[in-house]
Design a protein around this motif. Structure first.
Motif, PDB file in Angstrom:
ATOM      1  N   HIS A 104     -63.347  31.628 -26.875  1.00 29.92           N
ATOM      2  CA  HIS A 104     -64.375  30.689 -26.413  1.00 29.92           C
ATOM      3  C   HIS A 104     -65.731  31.174 -26.915  1.00 29.92           C
ATOM      4  O   HIS A 104     -66.101  32.327 -26.715  1.00 29.92           O
ATOM      5  N   ASP A 105     -66.462  30.281 -27.584  1.00 34.17           N
ATOM      6  CA  ASP A 105     -67.786  30.611 -28.135  1.00 34.17           C
ATOM      7  C   ASP A 105     -67.748  31.858 -29.020  1.00 34.17           C
ATOM      8  O   ASP A 105     -68.686  32.670 -29.015  1.00 34.17           O
ATOM      9  N   ASN A 111     -70.911  36.230 -18.779  1.00 32.75           N
ATOM     10  CA  ASN A 111     -69.919  35.210 -19.109  1.00 32.75           C
ATOM     11  C   ASN A 111     -68.834  35.750 -20.030  1.00 32.75           C
ATOM     12  O   ASN A 111     -67.755  35.162 -20.122  1.00 32.75           O
ATOM     13  N   TYR A 112     -69.114  36.849 -20.699  1.00 32.30           N
ATOM     14  CA  TYR A 112     -68.168  37.409 -21.656  1.00 32.30           C
ATOM     15  C   TYR A 112     -67.850  38.846 -21.261  1.00 32.30           C
ATOM     16  O   TYR A 112     -68.707  39.721 -21.309  1.00 32.30           O
ATOM     17  N   LYS A 163     -59.762  24.627 -23.351  1.00 33.51           N
ATOM     18  CA  LYS A 163     -61.200  24.823 -23.554  1.00 33.51           C
ATOM     19  C   LYS A 163     -62.006  24.601 -22.278  1.00 33.51           C
ATOM     20  O   LYS A 163     -63.076  25.198 -22.102  1.00 33.51           O
ATOM     21  N   HIS A 164     -61.508  23.756 -21.382  1.00 34.86           N
ATOM     22  CA  HIS A 164     -62.227  23.516 -20.136  1.00 34.86           C
ATOM     23  C   HIS A 164     -61.972  24.636 -19.130  1.00 34.86           C
ATOM     24  O   HIS A 164     -62.903  25.118 -18.477  1.00 34.86           O
ATOM     25  N   LYS A 206     -63.675  27.902 -20.207  1.00 31.91           N
ATOM     26  CA  LYS A 206     -65.118  27.797 -19.985  1.00 31.91           C
ATOM     27  C   LYS A 206     -65.436  28.003 -18.514  1.00 31.91           C
ATOM     28  O   LYS A 206     -66.420  28.644 -18.154  1.00 31.91           O
ATOM     29  N   ARG A 207     -64.570  27.478 -17.657  1.00 35.03           N
ATOM     30  CA  ARG A 207     -64.794  27.606 -16.216  1.00 35.03           C
ATOM     31  C   ARG A 207     -64.668  29.057 -15.749  1.00 35.03           C
ATOM     32  O   ARG A 207     -65.524  29.561 -15.027  1.00 35.03           O
ATOM     33  N   SER A 219     -64.971  31.708 -17.515  1.00 38.48           N
ATOM     34  CA  SER A 219     -65.899  32.615 -18.188  1.00 38.48           C
ATOM     35  C   SER A 219     -67.276  32.615 -17.533  1.00 38.48           C
ATOM     36  O   SER A 219     -68.021  33.592 -17.657  1.00 38.48           O
ATOM     37  N   ARG A 220     -67.619  31.567 -16.831  1.00 38.04           N
ATOM     38  CA  ARG A 220     -68.931  31.508 -16.182  1.00 38.04           C
ATOM     39  C   ARG A 220     -68.956  32.335 -14.904  1.00 38.04           C
ATOM     40  O   ARG A 220     -68.107  32.184 -14.035  1.00 38.04           O
TER      41      ARG A 220
END
Length: 236
Positions: free
Chosen positions: A38-39, A81-82, A210-211, A214-215, A217-218
């Motif tokens: 992700h990212d 986040n990472y 991907k959703h 993302k969730r 990771s925050r």
């Protein structure tokens, strides 16, 4: 264990006083678990499951519970986040994690069962086990959100349903336009079958989606999950 920034726990209530919880994050050490990108960052399951496990443990302690964090790391709660992938996790108190899955699971199961027998002498109100994982489904379009699995006994099923219903309630409150698809059912996993205490096994997302990635990771989302799970536990 929570790190310097999060080391102090503010007491919110005494609702869980006399209750003992064993919080277990999946994988760890030489087995980082599922992986997703992700990212441009590699996300490893064990890091995110552990961070949620610490946040949940802190929430439970804030309500008076005694908590054993079975899988440990030296990172503490991380407001990033990472989360970097590493292999320095260990089992309480300071035992190296096995690479072999069956040996690794037996190691943590034995620890929980031994501790629970010792703690039984304290006449606790209840003893419960919460296991946290991040799933890996090759169907990248499949959003898992939070799936809940329980043992065959009534106590495990009741707590699992209470926690699942709380997450559903929170989704309805914060995302009313999106249906919460998380399931709840019995699943004959090795941990579920061999831990002798009532247990709830949670998959907090699909690391390939991907959703979901993302969730998880925050930072704010991981904290929300911890608070929602704790709210479900409080409602038991």
């Amino acid at each position: 264990i929570f790190g310097k920034k999060h080391q102090y726990v503010k007491r919110k209530s005494n609702k869980l006083a006399g209750c003992i919880y064993y919080v277990v994050s999946g994988h760890g050490g030489p087995d980082t678990g599922a992986k997703g990108m992700h990212d441009g960052h590699l996300h490893c399951e064990d890091e995110y499951a552990y961070d949620v496990a610490l946040r949940l443990s802190k929430e439970l302690i804030s309500h008076g519970a005694f908590v054993h964090v079975i899988v440990r790391d030296n990172d503490g709660i991380r407001d990033s986040n990472y989360l970097d992938c590493d292999e320095d996790e260990f089992h309480l108190p300071k035992k190296q994690l096995y690479l072999n899955q069956r040996k690794r699971l037996n190691q943590r199961i034995a620890k929980i069962n031994v501790l629970s027998r010792k703690n039984k002498k304290l006449n606790p109100i209840k003893q419960r086990v919460i296991v946290l994982h991040v799933d890996s489904n090759e169907n990248h379009n499949m959003r898992i959100d939070c799936h809940f699995y329980h043992q065959k006994n009534k106590t495990s099923k009741k707590l699992t349903q209470t926690m699942r219903d709380m997450v559903r309630k929170k989704y309805k409150q914060h995302q009313p336009k999106r249906k919460y698809p998380g399931i709840m059912r019995y699943r004959g996993l090795f941990m579920i079958e061999n831990v002798k205490l009532p247990l709830v096994f949670i998959e907090i997302g699909n690391i390939k989606n991907k959703h979901d990635i993302k969730r998880v990771s925050r930072t704010s989302n991981r904290q929300a999950l911890a608070e929602w799970f704790a709210a479900g536990i409080l409602a038991e």
